[in-house]
Scaffold this motif. Structure first.
Motif, PDB file in Angstrom:
ATOM      1  N   VAL A  65     -92.362  37.727 -13.690  1.00 22.97           N
ATOM      2  CA  VAL A  65     -93.734  37.220 -13.565  1.00 22.97           C
ATOM      3  C   VAL A  65     -94.704  38.381 -13.348  1.00 22.97           C
ATOM      4  CG1 VAL A  65     -95.265  35.795 -12.150  1.00 22.97           C
ATOM      5  CG2 VAL A  65     -92.990  34.957 -12.756  1.00 22.97           C
ATOM      6  N   PHE A  66     -94.320  39.351 -12.536  1.00 27.95           N
ATOM      7  CA  PHE A  66     -95.162  40.521 -12.268  1.00 27.95           C
ATOM      8  C   PHE A  66     -95.422  41.322 -13.549  1.00 27.95           C
ATOM      9  CE2 PHE A  66     -95.185  45.132 -11.175  1.00 27.95           C
ATOM     10  CZ  PHE A  66     -96.389  45.186 -10.497  1.00 27.95           C
ATOM     11  N   VAL A  67     -94.384  41.509 -14.351  1.00 25.55           N
ATOM     12  CA  VAL A  67     -94.520  42.334 -15.558  1.00 25.55           C
ATOM     13  C   VAL A  67     -95.225  41.579 -16.675  1.00 25.55           C
ATOM     14  CG1 VAL A  67     -93.227  43.520 -17.380  1.00 25.55           C
ATOM     15  CG2 VAL A  67     -92.544  43.796 -15.001  1.00 25.55           C
ATOM     16  N   TRP A  68     -94.758  40.378 -16.997  1.00 23.80           N
ATOM     17  CA  TRP A  68     -95.314  39.663 -18.147  1.00 23.80           C
ATOM     18  C   TRP A  68     -96.550  38.845 -17.789  1.00 23.80           C
ATOM     19  CZ3 TRP A  68     -89.675  38.863 -19.534  1.00 23.80           C
ATOM     20  CH2 TRP A  68     -89.275  39.847 -20.436  1.00 23.80           C
ATOM     21  N   GLY A  69     -96.490  38.142 -16.706  1.00 23.79           N
ATOM     22  CA  GLY A  69     -97.633  37.323 -16.317  1.00 23.79           C
ATOM     23  C   GLY A  69     -98.755  38.133 -15.713  1.00 23.79           C
ATOM     24  N   GLY A  70     -98.401  39.128 -14.904  1.00 26.40           N
ATOM     25  CA  GLY A  70     -99.408  39.917 -14.219  1.00 26.40           C
ATOM     26  C   GLY A  70     -99.750  41.231 -14.879  1.00 26.40           C
ATOM     27  N   ARG A  71     -99.065  41.560 -15.961  1.00 26.99           N
ATOM     28  CA  ARG A  71     -99.314  42.814 -16.689  1.00 26.99           C
ATOM     29  C   ARG A  71     -99.052  44.034 -15.814  1.00 26.99           C
ATOM     30  NH1 ARG A  71     -98.648  42.451 -21.383  1.00 26.99           N
ATOM     31  NH2 ARG A  71     -99.995  44.154 -21.901  1.00 26.99           N
ATOM     32  N   GLY A  72     -98.092  43.906 -14.871  1.00 26.61           N
ATOM     33  CA  GLY A  72     -97.712  45.037 -14.033  1.00 26.61           C
ATOM     34  C   GLY A  72     -96.790  45.973 -14.796  1.00 26.61           C
ATOM     35  N   ARG A  73     -96.464  47.068 -14.184  1.00 20.01           N
ATOM     36  CA  ARG A  73     -95.569  48.044 -14.806  1.00 20.01           C
ATOM     37  C   ARG A  73     -94.207  47.414 -15.068  1.00 20.01           C
ATOM     38  NH1 ARG A  73     -96.927  53.304 -11.121  1.00 20.01           N
ATOM     39  NH2 ARG A  73     -99.148  53.313 -11.561  1.00 20.01           N
ATOM     40  N   ALA A  74     -93.516  47.929 -16.078  1.00 17.83           N
ATOM     41  CA  ALA A  74     -92.246  47.326 -16.501  1.00 17.83           C
ATOM     42  C   ALA A  74     -91.055  47.768 -15.653  1.00 17.83           C
ATOM     43  CB  ALA A  74     -91.978  47.632 -17.973  1.00 17.83           C
ATOM     44  N   TRP A  75     -91.098  48.958 -15.091  1.00 20.81           N
ATOM     45  CA  TRP A  75     -89.900  49.457 -14.421  1.00 20.81           C
ATOM     46  C   TRP A  75     -89.452  48.611 -13.231  1.00 20.81           C
ATOM     47  CZ3 TRP A  75     -89.178  51.092  -9.478  1.00 20.81           C
ATOM     48  CH2 TRP A  75     -90.295  51.475  -8.741  1.00 20.81           C
ATOM     49  N   PRO A  76     -90.331  47.918 -12.476  1.00 18.39           N
ATOM     50  CA  PRO A  76     -89.816  47.071 -11.402  1.00 18.39           C
ATOM     51  C   PRO A  76     -88.886  45.953 -11.889  1.00 18.39           C
ATOM     52  CG  PRO A  76     -92.111  47.552 -10.993  1.00 18.39           C
ATOM     53  CD  PRO A  76     -91.796  48.044 -12.382  1.00 18.39           C
ATOM     54  N   LEU A  77     -89.121  45.484 -13.107  1.00 17.26           N
ATOM     55  CA  LEU A  77     -88.206  44.476 -13.662  1.00 17.26           C
ATOM     56  C   LEU A  77     -86.831  45.090 -13.906  1.00 17.26           C
ATOM     57  CD1 LEU A  77     -87.394  41.786 -14.898  1.00 17.26           C
ATOM     58  CD2 LEU A  77     -88.499  42.510 -17.026  1.00 17.26           C
ATOM     59  N   TRP A  78     -86.818  46.257 -14.537  1.00 19.07           N
ATOM     60  CA  TRP A  78     -85.531  46.910 -14.822  1.00 19.07           C
ATOM     61  C   TRP A  78     -84.820  47.279 -13.531  1.00 19.07           C
ATOM     62  CZ3 TRP A  78     -84.139  45.548 -19.267  1.00 19.07           C
ATOM     63  CH2 TRP A  78     -85.059  45.423 -20.304  1.00 19.07           C
ATOM     64  N   TRP A  79     -85.570  47.749 -12.534  1.00 23.15           N
ATOM     65  CA  TRP A  79     -84.955  48.107 -11.259  1.00 23.15           C
ATOM     66  C   TRP A  79     -84.368  46.862 -10.587  1.00 23.15           C
ATOM     67  CZ3 TRP A  79     -83.179  52.352  -9.337  1.00 23.15           C
ATOM     68  CH2 TRP A  79     -82.832  52.409  -7.997  1.00 23.15           C
ATOM     69  N   SER A  80     -85.076  45.754 -10.639  1.00 20.78           N
ATOM     70  CA  SER A  80     -84.576  44.512 -10.037  1.00 20.78           C
ATOM     71  C   SER A  80     -83.298  44.039 -10.718  1.00 20.78           C
ATOM     72  CB  SER A  80     -85.648  43.424 -10.093  1.00 20.78           C
ATOM     73  OG  SER A  80     -86.750  43.791  -9.308  1.00 20.78           O
ATOM     74  N   ILE A  81     -83.232  44.216 -12.027  1.00 25.12           N
ATOM     75  CA  ILE A  81     -82.013  43.843 -12.762  1.00 25.12           C
ATOM     76  C   ILE A  81     -80.853  44.742 -12.343  1.00 25.12           C
ATOM     77  CG2 ILE A  81     -80.938  43.809 -15.054  1.00 25.12           C
ATOM     78  CD1 ILE A  81     -83.712  42.880 -16.131  1.00 25.12           C
ATOM     79  N   VAL A  82     -81.113  46.043 -12.216  1.00 25.23           N
ATOM     80  CA  VAL A  82     -80.059  46.977 -11.775  1.00 25.23           C
ATOM     81  C   VAL A  82     -79.574  46.601 -10.388  1.00 25.23           C
ATOM     82  CG1 VAL A  82     -79.637  49.382 -11.067  1.00 25.23           C
ATOM     83  CG2 VAL A  82     -80.755  48.899 -13.252  1.00 25.23           C
ATOM     84  N   ILE A  83     -80.504  46.319  -9.481  1.00 21.53           N
ATOM     85  CA  ILE A  83     -80.120  45.924  -8.113  1.00 21.53           C
ATOM     86  C   ILE A  83     -79.244  44.676  -8.153  1.00 21.53           C
ATOM     87  CG2 ILE A  83     -81.044  44.953  -5.956  1.00 21.53           C
ATOM     88  CD1 ILE A  83     -81.401  47.908  -5.952  1.00 21.53           C
ATOM     89  N   LEU A  84     -79.622  43.690  -8.966  1.00 19.46           N
ATOM     90  CA  LEU A  84     -78.840  42.454  -9.052  1.00 19.46           C
ATOM     91  C   LEU A  84     -77.440  42.712  -9.597  1.00 19.46           C
ATOM     92  CD1 LEU A  84     -78.665  39.364  -8.797  1.00 19.46           C
ATOM     93  CD2 LEU A  84     -79.624  39.229 -11.118  1.00 19.46           C
ATOM     94  N   VAL A  85     -77.327  43.514 -10.634  1.00 20.14           N
ATOM     95  CA  VAL A  85     -76.011  43.807 -11.227  1.00 20.14           C
ATOM     96  C   VAL A  85     -75.128  44.558 -10.221  1.00 20.14           C
ATOM     97  CG1 VAL A  85     -74.841  45.149 -13.026  1.00 20.14           C
ATOM     98  CG2 VAL A  85     -76.810  43.719 -13.618  1.00 20.14           C
ATOM     99  N   VAL A  86     -75.708  45.551  -9.556  1.00 21.06           N
ATOM    100  CA  VAL A  86     -74.942  46.306  -8.554  1.00 21.06           C
ATOM    101  C   VAL A  86     -74.542  45.390  -7.400  1.00 21.06           C
ATOM    102  CG1 VAL A  86     -75.105  48.177  -6.849  1.00 21.06           C
ATOM    103  CG2 VAL A  86     -75.947  48.527  -9.174  1.00 21.06           C
ATOM    104  N   GLU A  87     -75.439  44.503  -7.029  1.00 20.20           N
ATOM    105  CA  GLU A  87     -75.140  43.568  -5.944  1.00 20.20           C
ATOM    106  C   GLU A  87     -73.972  42.644  -6.294  1.00 20.20           C
ATOM    107  OE1 GLU A  87     -77.642  40.333  -3.293  1.00 20.20           O
ATOM    108  OE2 GLU A  87     -78.652  41.479  -4.853  1.00 20.20           O
ATOM    109  N   GLU A  88     -73.947  42.164  -7.514  1.00 21.37           N
ATOM    110  CA  GLU A  88     -72.846  41.295  -7.938  1.00 21.37           C
ATOM    111  C   GLU A  88     -71.524  42.072  -8.004  1.00 21.37           C
ATOM    112  OE1 GLU A  88     -73.055  37.990  -8.032  1.00 21.37           O
ATOM    113  OE2 GLU A  88     -75.093  38.368  -7.353  1.00 21.37           O
ATOM    114  N   ALA A  89     -71.588  43.321  -8.466  1.00 15.39           N
ATOM    115  CA  ALA A  89     -70.384  44.169  -8.461  1.00 15.39           C
ATOM    116  C   ALA A  89     -69.931  44.414  -7.028  1.00 15.39           C
ATOM    117  CB  ALA A  89     -70.679  45.493  -9.165  1.00 15.39           C
TER     118      ALA A  89
END
Length: 169
Positions: A65-89
């Motif tokens: 929502v921050f990136v697409w809806g709010g036109r925020g920077r893209a890297w927080p989305l990628w970082w959040s995905i990395v955190i989620l993947v590492v968390e599941e591992a």
């Protein structure tokens, strides 16, 4: 519908990220209580791992929502995905009992989440993404760029101009 902008969607991302970080920070406390002899703390560690995973998914959604809806920077989305993947591992490694990998990965996970959360509270987090420059069109119509009713000759002169479309010599 009006766009909220990065500042409007940043609040939601901040709230979810703080809750996620607190849940992650509780994990070593529950593990420490377990190692201190309180066996029931391992159940809290397991339940909180599930809760942290749910908050990790919520963080990715808030980042979308921050990136697409709010036109925020893209890297927080990628970082959040990395955190989620590492968390599941991390959760999988813990359930397999691979503590020599589970513990240091947990330290890295919490550190990454804390650093990300700190960045979200900096002024730079509210800055809008800079738009990419528009690509120039390679195919142009010769009639669209000339005045209505006139056509361009091969030499670039206008047939509708005085001189009958001939170039002046």
């Amino acid at each position: 519908m009006t766009e909220m902008g990065p500042r409007g969607t940043l609040l939601a991302l901040r709230v979810v990220t703080v809750a996620h970080g607190l849940s992650l920070a509780a994990q070593p406390m529950f593990a420490g209580v377990y190692l201190g002899g309180e066996v029931s703390a391992l159940d809290l560690h397991d339940v909180n791992a599930i809760f942290a995973g749910i908050l990790g998914i919520a963080q990715v959604v808030a980042a979308v929502v921050f990136v697409w809806g709010g036109r925020g920077r893209a890297w927080p989305l990628w970082w959040s995905i990395v955190i989620l993947v590492v968390e599941e591992a991390q959760a999988s490694l813990g359930s397999m009992g691979l503590l020599p990998v589970h513990v240091p990965l947990g330290v890295s996970l919490i550190s990454g989440q804390v650093l990300f959360t700190v960045w979200l509270f900096r002024a730079a987090a509210g800055a809008a993404r800079t738009p990419k420059p528009a690509r120039a069109s390679t195919a142009t119509s010769s009639t669209s760029s000339s005045p209505a009713g006139s056509s361009m000759g091969a030499d670039g002169s206008s047939a509708g101009a005085s001189g009958g479309g001939r170039a002046a010599s």
